[in-house]
Design a protein around this motif. Structure first.
Motif, PDB file in Angstrom:
ATOM      1  N   GLY A 158       0.825  -1.204   0.000  1.00  0.00           N
ATOM      2  CA  GLY A 158       0.000   0.000   0.000  1.00  0.00           C
ATOM      3  C   GLY A 158       0.859   1.254   0.000  1.00  0.00           C
ATOM      4  N   HIS A 159       1.895   1.272   0.831  1.00  0.00           N
ATOM      5  CA  HIS A 159       2.815   2.416   0.851  1.00  0.00           C
ATOM      6  C   HIS A 159       3.478   2.585  -0.519  1.00  0.00           C
ATOM      7  CE1 HIS A 159       2.733   1.502   5.262  1.00  0.00           C
ATOM      8  NE2 HIS A 159       2.700   2.813   5.331  1.00  0.00           N
ATOM      9  N   LYS A 160       3.833   1.466  -1.137  1.00  0.00           N
ATOM     10  CA  LYS A 160       4.501   1.533  -2.442  1.00  0.00           C
ATOM     11  C   LYS A 160       3.579   2.160  -3.492  1.00  0.00           C
ATOM     12  CE  LYS A 160       7.161  -1.228  -5.702  1.00  0.00           C
ATOM     13  NZ  LYS A 160       7.659  -2.566  -6.065  1.00  0.00           N
TER      14      LYS A 160
ATOM     15  N   ALA B  92       4.850  10.356  -6.692  1.00  0.00           N
ATOM     16  CA  ALA B  92       5.968  10.676  -7.588  1.00  0.00           C
ATOM     17  C   ALA B  92       5.468  11.172  -8.942  1.00  0.00           C
ATOM     18  CB  ALA B  92       6.860   9.453  -7.773  1.00  0.00           C
ATOM     19  N   GLN B  93       4.291  10.725  -9.340  1.00  0.00           N
ATOM     20  CA  GLN B  93       3.727  11.141 -10.632  1.00  0.00           C
ATOM     21  C   GLN B  93       3.004  12.493 -10.547  1.00  0.00           C
ATOM     22  OE1 GLN B  93       1.292   7.876 -12.207  1.00  0.00           O
ATOM     23  NE2 GLN B  93       2.758   6.454 -11.288  1.00  0.00           N
ATOM     24  N   HIS B  94       2.622  12.909  -9.336  1.00  0.00           N
ATOM     25  CA  HIS B  94       1.777  14.104  -9.185  1.00  0.00           C
ATOM     26  C   HIS B  94       2.461  15.297  -8.521  1.00  0.00           C
ATOM     27  CE1 HIS B  94      -1.262  11.041 -10.065  1.00  0.00           C
ATOM     28  NE2 HIS B  94      -2.023  12.034 -10.457  1.00  0.00           N
ATOM     29  N   PHE B  95       3.681  15.107  -8.017  1.00  0.00           N
ATOM     30  CA  PHE B  95       4.388  16.201  -7.346  1.00  0.00           C
ATOM     31  C   PHE B  95       5.788  16.351  -7.926  1.00  0.00           C
ATOM     32  CE2 PHE B  95       0.992  15.311  -4.422  1.00  0.00           C
ATOM     33  CZ  PHE B  95       0.700  16.543  -3.858  1.00  0.00           C
TER      34      PHE B  95
ATOM     35  N   GLU C 214      13.446   0.512  -4.652  1.00  0.00           N
ATOM     36  CA  GLU C 214      12.717  -0.494  -5.427  1.00  0.00           C
ATOM     37  C   GLU C 214      11.819   0.180  -6.473  1.00  0.00           C
ATOM     38  OE1 GLU C 214      10.363  -4.512  -4.047  1.00  0.00           O
ATOM     39  OE2 GLU C 214       9.965  -2.694  -2.941  1.00  0.00           O
ATOM     40  N   ILE C 215      11.239   1.318  -6.117  1.00  0.00           N
ATOM     41  CA  ILE C 215      10.339   2.026  -7.037  1.00  0.00           C
ATOM     42  C   ILE C 215      11.116   2.597  -8.219  1.00  0.00           C
ATOM     43  CG2 ILE C 215       8.844   4.067  -7.288  1.00  0.00           C
ATOM     44  CD1 ILE C 215       7.924   3.495  -4.365  1.00  0.00           C
ATOM     45  N   ASN C 216      12.283   3.176  -7.945  1.00  0.00           N
ATOM     46  CA  ASN C 216      13.129   3.717  -9.004  1.00  0.00           C
ATOM     47  C   ASN C 216      12.320   4.622  -9.938  1.00  0.00           C
ATOM     48  OD1 ASN C 216      15.424   4.160 -10.474  1.00  0.00           O
ATOM     49  ND2 ASN C 216      15.234   2.298 -11.700  1.00  0.00           N
TER      50      ASN C 216
ATOM     51  N   LEU D 110      11.748  10.868  -5.562  1.00  0.00           N
ATOM     52  CA  LEU D 110      11.401  10.299  -4.250  1.00  0.00           C
ATOM     53  C   LEU D 110      12.666  10.262  -3.419  1.00  0.00           C
ATOM     54  CD1 LEU D 110       9.333   7.127  -5.245  1.00  0.00           C
ATOM     55  CD2 LEU D 110       8.456   9.042  -3.927  1.00  0.00           C
ATOM     56  N   CYS D 111      12.599  10.772  -2.184  1.00  0.00           N
ATOM     57  CA  CYS D 111      13.809  10.786  -1.358  1.00  0.00           C
ATOM     58  C   CYS D 111      13.450  10.639   0.121  1.00  0.00           C
ATOM     59  CB  CYS D 111      14.557  12.090  -1.592  1.00  0.00           C
ATOM     60  SG  CYS D 111      16.230  12.054  -0.925  1.00  0.00           S
TER      61      CYS D 111
END
Length: 199
Positions: free
Chosen positions: A17-19, A26-29, A61-63, A69-70
């Motif tokens: 869920g967190h992923k 990451a797609q919206h900000f 893992e998301i890359n 993302l940080c």
């Protein structure tokens, strides 16, 4: 103006869920600041260090193609107002959006100096299965000055709580499951090992 999502989570442990949420943010900000935190309204089974390490693994893992993302452990505080003050010193003149799960909406009015907090950030509520945001709760937040939006994503029906209570690994990504096994985290894991020895 740079749009920054602030996503602190107890992540005990981080789940699929967190992923999903991190992918969506990451797609919206422009930038997504992530950290593990201690929620004063919850008890935690695992140290902040382990939860932070697992979140870092999940980010790697998301890359994200945008590399936006940080992990920011320095933002972690039981008081979100302190987190926002630190974020404002890191990103001057940015538009800050605090991201919370819909399960926290009812609890939010009890947070430390919540009126001050809501003046400084926009609020993005992520719907969680079985916790639909209640209109009355949202109305009360808006009445306190909150600028509230609801994220348009469907997170999977998994939770850290169900994993901690039952050991249901469906909630986990393989990377996080490997870390938990390697570090021998969570009480059910120890009980499972003892049961194997007894047989």
């Amino acid at each position: 103006m740079k749009r920054i999502a602030l996503f602190g989570t107890s992540a005990d442990p981080p789940t699929a869920g967190h992923k999903t949420i991190l992918n969506w943010l990451a797609q919206h900000f422009d930038w997504v600041a992530v950290w593990a935190s201690d929620n004063p309204f919850k008890s935690h089974q695992t140290s902040l260090e382990h939860r932070s390490a697992m979140l870092l693994l999940m980010i790697q893992e998301i890359n994200s193609p945008r590399q936006n993302l940080c992990l920011y452990p320095e933002l972690s505080s039981p008081r979100t107002l302190e987190t926002v003050a630190r974020a404002k010193s890191l990103w001057k003149n940015a538009e800050l959006t605090l991201v919370i799960g819909s399960d926290l909406v009812e609890q939010l009015p009890r947070w430390y100096q919540v009126e001050d907090l809501l003046k400084q950030v926009q609020l993005l509520v992520v719907p969680r299965p079985n916790y639909p945001p209640q209109e009355l709760d949202l109305w009360q937040l808006r009445r306190r000055g909150a600028d509230v939006a609801i994220a348009s994503l469907n997170a999977p029906n998994v939770s850290s709580t169900s994993y901690r209570e039952t050991g249901d690994t469906e909630a986990l990504t393989p990377t996080i499951e490997d870390y938990i096994n390697r570090e021998n985290l969570y009480a059910w894991h120890e009980a499972q090992k003892r049961a194997k020895v007894a047989h």
